[in-house]
Design an enzyme around this catalytic site. Structure first.
Site, PDB file in Angstrom:
ATOM      1  N   LYS A 174      35.636  83.921  54.890  1.00 55.75           N
ATOM      2  CA  LYS A 174      34.662  84.194  53.818  1.00 55.75           C
ATOM      3  C   LYS A 174      33.949  82.886  53.522  1.00 55.75           C
ATOM      4  O   LYS A 174      34.470  82.025  52.813  1.00 55.75           O
ATOM      5  CB  LYS A 174      35.415  84.706  52.591  1.00 55.75           C
ATOM      6  CG  LYS A 174      34.657  85.647  51.694  1.00 55.75           C
ATOM      7  CD  LYS A 174      33.455  85.072  50.993  1.00 55.75           C
ATOM      8  CE  LYS A 174      33.752  84.126  49.875  1.00 55.75           C
ATOM      9  NZ  LYS A 174      32.528  83.436  49.392  1.00 55.75           N
ATOM     10  N   GLU A 250      42.816  72.966  49.658  1.00 53.51           N
ATOM     11  CA  GLU A 250      42.107  71.679  49.680  1.00 53.51           C
ATOM     12  C   GLU A 250      41.126  71.730  48.518  1.00 53.51           C
ATOM     13  O   GLU A 250      40.094  72.393  48.600  1.00 53.51           O
ATOM     14  CB  GLU A 250      41.358  71.508  51.006  1.00 53.51           C
ATOM     15  CG  GLU A 250      42.237  71.579  52.249  1.00 53.51           C
ATOM     16  CD  GLU A 250      43.009  70.304  52.513  1.00 53.51           C
ATOM     17  OE1 GLU A 250      42.923  69.363  51.700  1.00 53.51           O
ATOM     18  OE2 GLU A 250      43.706  70.254  53.534  1.00 53.51           O
ATOM     19  N   CYS A 285      34.378  65.902  48.918  1.00 53.08           N
ATOM     20  CA  CYS A 285      35.654  65.807  48.199  1.00 53.08           C
ATOM     21  C   CYS A 285      36.235  64.401  48.362  1.00 53.08           C
ATOM     22  O   CYS A 285      36.965  63.927  47.504  1.00 53.08           O
ATOM     23  CB  CYS A 285      36.621  66.861  48.686  1.00 53.08           C
ATOM     24  SG  CYS A 285      36.842  66.827  50.459  1.00 53.08           S
ATOM     25  N   GLU A 385      35.521  65.475  38.138  1.00 53.23           N
ATOM     26  CA  GLU A 385      34.745  65.525  39.376  1.00 53.23           C
ATOM     27  C   GLU A 385      33.286  65.833  39.032  1.00 53.23           C
ATOM     28  O   GLU A 385      33.012  66.770  38.285  1.00 53.23           O
ATOM     29  CB  GLU A 385      35.308  66.622  40.285  1.00 53.23           C
ATOM     30  CG  GLU A 385      34.611  66.695  41.620  1.00 53.23           C
ATOM     31  CD  GLU A 385      35.239  67.726  42.561  1.00 53.23           C
ATOM     32  OE1 GLU A 385      35.412  68.882  42.157  1.00 53.23           O
ATOM     33  OE2 GLU A 385      35.547  67.358  43.707  1.00 53.23           O
TER      34      GLU A 385
HETATM   35  P1  NAD Z   1      34.283  77.103  44.718  1.00 47.62           P
HETATM   36  O1  NAD Z   1      35.709  77.073  44.323  1.00 47.62           O
HETATM   37  O2  NAD Z   1      33.299  77.537  43.722  1.00 47.62           O
HETATM   38  O3  NAD Z   1      34.068  78.059  45.979  1.00 47.62           O
HETATM   39  C1  NAD Z   1      34.782  77.889  47.183  1.00 47.62           C
HETATM   40  C2  NAD Z   1      34.861  79.224  47.905  1.00 47.62           C
HETATM   41  O4  NAD Z   1      35.621  80.133  47.108  1.00 47.62           O
HETATM   42  C3  NAD Z   1      33.498  79.896  48.115  1.00 47.62           C
HETATM   43  O5  NAD Z   1      33.497  80.582  49.352  1.00 47.62           O
HETATM   44  C4  NAD Z   1      33.443  80.884  46.961  1.00 47.62           C
HETATM   45  O6  NAD Z   1      32.570  81.983  47.215  1.00 47.62           O
HETATM   46  C5  NAD Z   1      34.893  81.326  46.900  1.00 47.62           C
HETATM   47  N1  NAD Z   1      35.315  81.903  45.623  1.00 47.62           N
HETATM   48  C6  NAD Z   1      34.738  81.760  44.393  1.00 47.62           C
HETATM   49  N2  NAD Z   1      35.424  82.479  43.465  1.00 47.62           N
HETATM   50  C7  NAD Z   1      36.460  83.064  44.117  1.00 47.62           C
HETATM   51  C8  NAD Z   1      37.541  83.895  43.706  1.00 47.62           C
HETATM   52  N3  NAD Z   1      37.678  84.294  42.442  1.00 47.62           N
HETATM   53  N4  NAD Z   1      38.456  84.271  44.635  1.00 47.62           N
HETATM   54  C9  NAD Z   1      38.348  83.857  45.922  1.00 47.62           C
HETATM   55  N5  NAD Z   1      37.328  83.092  46.374  1.00 47.62           N
HETATM   56  C10 NAD Z   1      36.395  82.694  45.484  1.00 47.62           C
HETATM   57  O7  NAD Z   1      33.949  75.659  45.289  1.00 47.62           O
HETATM   58  P2  NAD Z   1      32.550  75.120  45.830  1.00 47.62           P
HETATM   59  O8  NAD Z   1      31.690  74.853  44.645  1.00 47.62           O
HETATM   60  O9  NAD Z   1      32.051  76.001  46.915  1.00 47.62           O
HETATM   61  O10 NAD Z   1      32.985  73.744  46.529  1.00 47.62           O
HETATM   62  C11 NAD Z   1      33.083  72.561  45.822  1.00 47.62           C
HETATM   63  C12 NAD Z   1      34.533  72.241  45.557  1.00 47.62           C
HETATM   64  O11 NAD Z   1      35.253  72.225  46.783  1.00 47.62           O
HETATM   65  C13 NAD Z   1      34.713  70.853  44.976  1.00 47.62           C
HETATM   66  O12 NAD Z   1      35.665  70.891  43.938  1.00 47.62           O
HETATM   67  C14 NAD Z   1      35.244  70.032  46.152  1.00 47.62           C
HETATM   68  O13 NAD Z   1      35.988  68.902  45.794  1.00 47.62           O
HETATM   69  C15 NAD Z   1      36.046  71.042  46.889  1.00 47.62           C
HETATM   70  N6  NAD Z   1      36.234  70.665  48.294  1.00 47.62           N
HETATM   71  C16 NAD Z   1      37.437  70.158  48.683  1.00 47.62           C
HETATM   72  C17 NAD Z   1      37.631  69.751  50.005  1.00 47.62           C
HETATM   73  C18 NAD Z   1      38.951  69.184  50.445  1.00 47.62           C
HETATM   74  O14 NAD Z   1      39.176  69.069  51.636  1.00 47.62           O
HETATM   75  N7  NAD Z   1      39.837  68.839  49.521  1.00 47.62           N
HETATM   76  C19 NAD Z   1      36.587  69.882  50.925  1.00 47.62           C
HETATM   77  C20 NAD Z   1      35.376  70.416  50.504  1.00 47.62           C
HETATM   78  C21 NAD Z   1      35.213  70.804  49.172  1.00 47.62           C
END
Ligand code: NAD
Length: 481
Positions: A174, A250, A285, A385
């Site tokens: 997804k 992550e 991240c 963050e």
């Molecule tokens: P997000 O949590 O909003 O979304 C991530 C994914 O989860 C998307 O595909 C989104 O559609 C999905 N999602 C949203 N609500 C959901 C739910 N209720 N149930 C299941 N899936 C759901 O994050 P984002 O804004 O897309 O990404 C930014 C965040 O990701 C930042 O906090 C960043 O630090 C983190 N990140 C971490 C790493 C790592 O390796 N640690 C790498 C990249 C990004």
């Protein structure tokens, strides 16, 4: 594949069962540039059923070396599509045209790295006495679910999907709707490489609908989630209902950098900090967003960083001269501007940026590279963050204070240390609670090395040889004769 971007389920390209589509926006202009299918629970279910069925088909009969060959071909296919994939990242994700190919290469590199490990997954044997054979087999988990964020959509996809496929699993992915077009275009490389029907399924859709349906699905055998800590908690709760293993989370971060170099020895640390501002517009991240600098070098460091930030050329992602593009979405734009306002209100000293760049295209999600000096540990811009081109700099009296402040965060992902003093470097290696540490440079974020965090940054590691074992389960066999 048709011109209209469709989802990939059970070896076929089609729209959502509901027929609904989600808009995709160009961050450089703020205008809608396309749509993607708004997959929902029914589409997720179809994908999981297809993935389950595929586990007992042709895929199960393949040798590990066959999977390795397919993944190698997929990596070559990703590289062959580099120009098109990079163009999609420029348009829908705001990555500068000069940087977008690096992400495509990173996706290819993960895929080829795990292709190389597919036929090296070994079990073990134990001597339990005469006429007894005891051995441990490593088998695939089954159907693995992968929920992917928008900041590095192709890279993060391949870093978990490639080892899952290499280990013999089938996958349901997804992606974020914001970057589903690039993701689905890349999936065509896996299809062309001969990955059998149903083994890889990609359902575009929003988080609360498609993401929630996937993490709550009762027939998946493991979940990999990359995204924010808040969504990570929702995924954990949903997985708990079905006792679905969560392979890795992550999550977010607030990574520190510690600078203990002389005032005339700051090229490396200043260069890294400028890179942390501009690369992916700070939406990484692993971004080192709070910097602790020894007092001897503090003034010089702040001055040089402010100059470096002011020299970053911000512009439309499709302009070849652009070094830093827009933020990826309107929501992110609003959040970053409000965090800059918070820094101002809490009394941090603004030494670079702080608003929209003059002359930036109307409607685009642009923010100036922004540096706050004289920050205090309790400020929101030091603790939360931001996920944008904003750095907070703090003076420290000694190295022990820097270590203590660096560890003083609910997040624990990555850190950087800059010192010529070997004793300090060894001290930092032991003292810093992070999953990933770089000393005097920062060029190791993936492929061959493990990456992941502790505490609110999540658990599990992606990258490196051990990560592939997360996609396997042990079966012990005790046999007489
Ligand atoms: P997000 O949590 O909003 O979304 C991530 C994914 O989860 C998307 O595909 C989104 O559609 C999905 N999602 C949203 N609500 C959901 C739910 N209720 N149930 C299941 N899936 C759901 O994050 P984002 O804004 O897309 O990404 C930014 C965040 O990701 C930042 O906090 C960043 O630090 C983190 N990140 C971490 C790493 C790592 O390796 N640690 C790498 C990249 C990004």
């Amino acid at each position: 594949m048709a011109d209209t971007i469709e989802m990939y389920i059970d070896g076929r390209w089609h729209g959502a069962e509901s027929g609904a589509r989600l808009p995709v926006f160009n961050p450089s202009t703020g205008e809608q540039c396309d749509t993607v299918p708004a997959g929902g629970a029914a589409d997720i279910d179809r994908a999981v059923v297809a993935a389950r069925r595929a586990l007992s088909g042709e895929w199960a009969g393949l040798k590990p070396a066959d999977r390795a060959r397919m993944l190698s071909a997929a990596a070559a296919g990703i590289r062959a599509r580099s120009e098109d994939l990079a163009a999609l990242l420029v348009e829908e994700n705001g990555k500068p045209v000069a940087h977008a190919p690096a992400e495509v290469e990173s996706a290819a590199r993960y895929t080829e790295y795990y292709a190389g490990l597919a036929d090296k997954i070994a079990g073990s044997a134990l001597d339990l006495g005469a006429e007894i054979v005891d051995f441990v087999r490593r088998e695939p988990l089954g159907v693995t679910a992968h929920i992917i964020p928008w900041n590095y959509p192709l890279d993060v996809f391949c870093r978990s999907v490639a080892p899952a496929l290499a280990a013999g699993n089938s996958c349901v992915v997804k992606p974020s709707p914001e970057t589903a077009r690039a993701t689905l275009a890349m999936v065509a490389a896996f299809e062309a490489a001969g990955i059998p029907v149903g083994v890889l399924n990609v359902v575009s859709g929003d988080g609360p609908t498609a993401g929630a349906a996937l993490s709550a699905h009762p027939d998946i055998d493991g979940i990999v989630f990359t995204g924010s800590a808040e969504t990570g908690k929702a995924v954990l709760r949903a997985a708990a209902e079905n006792i679905t293993p969560v392979i890795s989370l992550e999550l977010g971060s607030k990574c520190p950098s510690i600078v203990f170099r002389g005032p005339d020895d700051l090229d490396g640390p200043v260069g890294e900090a400028v890179g942390n501002l501009l690369w992916n517009c700070g939406q990484s991240c692993g971004q080192r967003s709070r910097v602790y600098v020894g007092r001897d070098s503090y003034d010089r460091y702040v001055q040089r960083l402010a100059e470096g930030a002011a020299g970053i050329r911000v512009g439309r992602a499709d302009d070849p001269g652009t070094v830093m593009g827009p933020l990826a979405s309107a929501a992110q734009h609003e959040k970053v501007l409000s965090m800059i306002e918070s820094g101002r209100k809490e009394g941090a000293r603004l030494v670079a940026g702080g608003g929209r760049p003059g002359g930036a295209p109307e409607g685009g999600y642009f923010v100036e590279p922004t540096v706050f000096a004289d920050c205090r540990q309790e400020m929101e811009i030091v603790r939360e963050e931001i996920f944008g081109p904003v750095l907070a700099v703090l003076p420290v009296d000694d190295f022990e204070e820097a270590l203590a402040l660096a560890n003083d965060s609910p997040y624990s992902l990555s850190a950087a240390v800059w010192t010529r003093d070997l004793a300090l470097a060894h001290r930092a290696i032991r003292a810093l609670d992070v999953g990933h540490l770089t000393i005097n440079g920062s060029d190791a974020f993936g492929f061959e090395v493990p990456f992941g965090g502790n505490r609110k940054s999540g658990f599990g590691r992606e990258g490196g040889p051990a990560a592939i074992l997360q996609y396997t389960k042990e079966k012990n066999v005790w046999m007489r004769g």
